[in-house]
Motif scaffolding. Sequence first.
Motif, PDB file in Angstrom:
ATOM      1  N   LEU A 164      -0.474  11.202   2.514  1.00 28.89           N
ATOM      2  CA  LEU A 164      -1.078  10.909   3.814  1.00 28.89           C
ATOM      3  C   LEU A 164      -1.462   9.431   3.909  1.00 28.89           C
ATOM      4  O   LEU A 164      -1.166   8.766   4.918  1.00 28.89           O
ATOM      5  CB  LEU A 164      -2.305  11.791   4.040  1.00 28.89           C
ATOM      6  N   SER A 165      -2.048   8.898   2.871  1.00 28.63           N
ATOM      7  CA  SER A 165      -2.416   7.470   2.850  1.00 28.63           C
ATOM      8  C   SER A 165      -1.176   6.589   2.898  1.00 28.63           C
ATOM      9  O   SER A 165      -1.178   5.543   3.559  1.00 28.63           O
ATOM     10  CB  SER A 165      -3.223   7.151   1.587  1.00 28.63           C
ATOM     11  N   GLY A 166      -0.117   7.004   2.214  1.00 23.80           N
ATOM     12  CA  GLY A 166       1.139   6.263   2.265  1.00 23.80           C
ATOM     13  C   GLY A 166       1.712   6.219   3.668  1.00 23.80           C
ATOM     14  O   GLY A 166       2.247   5.196   4.107  1.00 23.80           O
ATOM     15  N   LEU A 167       1.585   7.311   4.397  1.00 22.79           N
ATOM     16  CA  LEU A 167       2.073   7.341   5.779  1.00 22.79           C
ATOM     17  C   LEU A 167       1.259   6.432   6.687  1.00 22.79           C
ATOM     18  O   LEU A 167       1.822   5.743   7.545  1.00 22.79           O
ATOM     19  CB  LEU A 167       2.067   8.775   6.314  1.00 22.79           C
ATOM     20  N   LEU A 173       9.988   7.137   5.846  1.00 20.13           N
ATOM     21  CA  LEU A 173       8.793   7.688   6.485  1.00 20.13           C
ATOM     22  C   LEU A 173       9.027   9.117   6.969  1.00 20.13           C
ATOM     23  O   LEU A 173       8.089   9.926   6.997  1.00 20.13           O
ATOM     24  CB  LEU A 173       8.328   6.781   7.625  1.00 20.13           C
ATOM     25  N   SER A 174      10.256   9.460   7.314  1.00 27.04           N
ATOM     26  CA  SER A 174      10.574  10.831   7.712  1.00 27.04           C
ATOM     27  C   SER A 174      10.447  11.788   6.528  1.00 27.04           C
ATOM     28  O   SER A 174       9.878  12.879   6.661  1.00 27.04           O
ATOM     29  CB  SER A 174      11.984  10.910   8.290  1.00 27.04           C
ATOM     30  N   ASN A 230       7.093  15.807   3.681  1.00 28.16           N
ATOM     31  CA  ASN A 230       6.345  16.109   2.469  1.00 28.16           C
ATOM     32  C   ASN A 230       4.884  16.406   2.805  1.00 28.16           C
ATOM     33  O   ASN A 230       4.307  17.375   2.303  1.00 28.16           O
ATOM     34  CB  ASN A 230       6.455  14.920   1.511  1.00 28.16           C
ATOM     35  N   MET A 231       4.293  15.596   3.670  1.00 27.08           N
ATOM     36  CA  MET A 231       2.892  15.789   4.040  1.00 27.08           C
ATOM     37  C   MET A 231       2.702  17.076   4.842  1.00 27.08           C
ATOM     38  O   MET A 231       1.778  17.843   4.582  1.00 27.08           O
ATOM     39  CB  MET A 231       2.396  14.583   4.836  1.00 27.08           C
ATOM     40  N   PHE A 290       0.815  -1.215   0.000  1.00 27.34           N
ATOM     41  CA  PHE A 290       0.000   0.000   0.000  1.00 27.34           C
ATOM     42  C   PHE A 290       0.850   1.267   0.000  1.00 27.34           C
ATOM     43  O   PHE A 290       0.651   2.135  -0.866  1.00 27.34           O
ATOM     44  CB  PHE A 290      -0.990  -0.026   1.173  1.00 27.34           C
ATOM     45  N   PRO A 291       1.802   1.434   0.924  1.00 28.06           N
ATOM     46  CA  PRO A 291       2.616   2.647   0.842  1.00 28.06           C
ATOM     47  C   PRO A 291       3.449   2.722  -0.441  1.00 28.06           C
ATOM     48  O   PRO A 291       3.694   3.822  -0.950  1.00 28.06           O
ATOM     49  CB  PRO A 291       3.509   2.597   2.085  1.00 28.06           C
TER      50      PRO A 291
END
Length: 165
Positions: free
Chosen positions: A66-69, A106-107, A112-113, A34-35
């Motif tokens: 946001l969904s990737g996070l 993830l950082s 980015n988000m 998913f991510p």
Amino acid sequence: MMMEEEKRNLHRDIRIPSTAAIYSHPLHPMLVTFPIAFFTGTLFSDIAFLWSGDPFWARAAFWLVLSGLVGGAAAAIAGITDFLTVVAIRNKIRSWGHFLAAIALLSFASANMVLRLDHPGAVVFPWGVFLSALTMLMLAFTGYLGGKLVFHELVGTYLTEEEEP
């Protein structure tokens, strides 16, 4: 020449099963898809926004990152569970690289988000697309290390009933 049964026994000795699993199926490799899709979509949405100027693509990139996070956090929980509960995984230097690269990934995605919170389109160039591309590079590197752990070091693998001697 090694007999088939000797090969199976050798593989049984070196395989490292996952503790974060459902019926011996490791969760981490299932959740990372998913991510991977969402972060890839973020970069393509940024490029589409830069090409077209349509604010839809900037909003899409925000929701994708946001969904990737969220998906990345779920995959991280499963990965950290394996990392902390299986000593043989922590003993592999490649697993430390995978772990640290995933934290960096993830950082970058988090930065980015956060940049996109107020006005998604205002930051796409240069920082949004830069962070999306950097996230993709880290995703490729992290995935490479994860693939090596699974396919070469047999982390998160198990013997099926057909393979049992």
